[in-house]
Design an enzyme around this catalytic site. Structure first.
Site, PDB file in Angstrom:
ATOM      1  N   GLN A 166      10.148 -17.404 -10.513  1.00  0.00           N
ATOM      2  CA  GLN A 166      10.407 -18.305  -9.388  1.00  0.00           C
ATOM      3  C   GLN A 166      11.485 -19.329  -9.768  1.00  0.00           C
ATOM      4  OE1 GLN A 166       8.915 -17.953  -6.277  1.00  0.00           O
ATOM      5  NE2 GLN A 166      10.363 -19.504  -5.625  1.00  0.00           N
ATOM      6  N   LYS A 211       3.140 -15.266  -2.167  1.00  0.00           N
ATOM      7  CA  LYS A 211       3.447 -13.927  -2.706  1.00  0.00           C
ATOM      8  C   LYS A 211       2.184 -13.316  -3.314  1.00  0.00           C
ATOM      9  CE  LYS A 211       8.209 -15.334  -3.333  1.00  0.00           C
ATOM     10  NZ  LYS A 211       9.191 -15.977  -4.209  1.00  0.00           N
ATOM     11  N   ASP A 257      13.638  -9.143  -7.270  1.00  0.00           N
ATOM     12  CA  ASP A 257      14.367 -10.156  -6.499  1.00  0.00           C
ATOM     13  C   ASP A 257      15.838  -9.761  -6.337  1.00  0.00           C
ATOM     14  OD1 ASP A 257      12.856 -12.232  -5.490  1.00  0.00           O
ATOM     15  OD2 ASP A 257      12.792 -13.336  -7.392  1.00  0.00           O
TER      16      ASP A 257
END
Ligand code: NAP
Length: 251
Positions: free
Chosen positions: A61, A17, A84
């Site tokens: 994450q 990312k 997200d």
């Protein structure tokens, strides 16, 4: 990007990312925190990022180390920075069909379908997996495109009978090479979300590619299929968040 602990798979995802941000010229900050980080420390970092005008998207994450409550942490991210799309406010919007952000993996699958001009309307769509990050939002997106959607999971009876009905089959199971040729209708579009390791430790998907590829109408490989799309969609969500923030400011 916030990563806590040293899970090797998470390290790779975050590095990818970060690389995508660099390639796109998108400003990014990475916080790699030790596994023993406390909830207070993590919440206070999120607070700071929530109020930082330079930052339009916050990604924590997952999975987090066991002593940290995923839900509590995700719910602390401002919904407008939740690129997200895991915050309940964004999840609810996906259900209604009026959303800014879509979870990146299902969004990537839809983009593959759109780009490949695969019709969804009226088609039998079967999703194997009902996780909050893949299976459920995936099913909603297919439903919004007027697919006839069936969601399968570990308690589904006669799975093969269900999957063999699918014109579009999405596998998000987390079991290497789980989908075999006899589970697939000839000509079906097969999309493999899995990121698994085979018996030799090699990256593979939830679909037995060698068996299924000859009978599928179209199929995504692992690696190189849904994975890169997930990152692309994260970048798209972040750009959307930045645009929204600028519009709000009247710029
Ligand atoms: P997860 O949370 O473990 O969910 C797996 C789902 O599969 C569950 O709903 C489970 O059912 C179902 N399942 C398990 N065994 C089954 C069986 N024998 N028959 C039918 N259904 C079964 O996994 P996830 O987070 O959704 O991820 C799925 C896969 O996608 C993993 O390989 C993951 O690494 C990969 N992934 C890839 C990306 C990407 O960017 N490409 C992103 C996210 C995830 P129950 O609900 O009944 O337990």
């Amino acid at each position: 990007m916030v990563i806590v602990g040293d899970d090797p798979a998470s390290q790779v995802y975050v590095a990818n990312k970060e690389k995508a941000c660099t390639e796109l010229g998108m400003y990014s900050e990475k916080y790699a925190l030790p596994a023993e980080t406390t909830e207070e420390e993590l919440l206070s970092l999120i607070d700071r990022l929530n109020h930082d005008d330079k930052i339009h998207g916050i990604l924590v994450q997952l999975p987090l180390p066991k002593h940290l409550d995923d839900k509590l942490i995700i719910n602390h991210i401002l919904p407008e920075k939740d690129v997200d799309a895991f915050h309940p406010a964004n999840v609810g919007k996906i259900m209604i069909g009026d959303f800014d952000f879509v979870p990146c993996t299902p969004a990537g699958v839809m983009e593959l379908i759109r780009e490949s001009e695969v019709p969804v309307e009226g088609k039998e769509c079967v999703v194997i997996g009902r996780s909050n990050i893949v299976g459920k939002p995936m099913s909603m997106l297919l439903l919004h495109q007027n697919g006839t959607v069936t969601i399968c999971h570990s308690r589904t009876k006669d799975l093969k009978d269900v999957t063999r009905r699918a014109d579009i089959l999405v596998a998000a199971v987390g079991i290497p090479k789980f989908v075999k040729a006899d589970m697939v209708k000839p000509g079906a579009v097969v999309i493999d979300v899995g990121m698994d390791r085979d018996e030799n430790g090699k990256l593979c998907g939830d679909v037995d590619f060698a068996e299924v590829e000859p009978i599928a109408g179209a199929i995504t490989p692992v690696p190189g299929g849904v994975g890169p799309m997930t990152i692309a969609m994260l970048m798209r969500n972040t750009l959307t968040a930045a645009k929204r923030a600028h519009e709000k400011k009247g710029c």
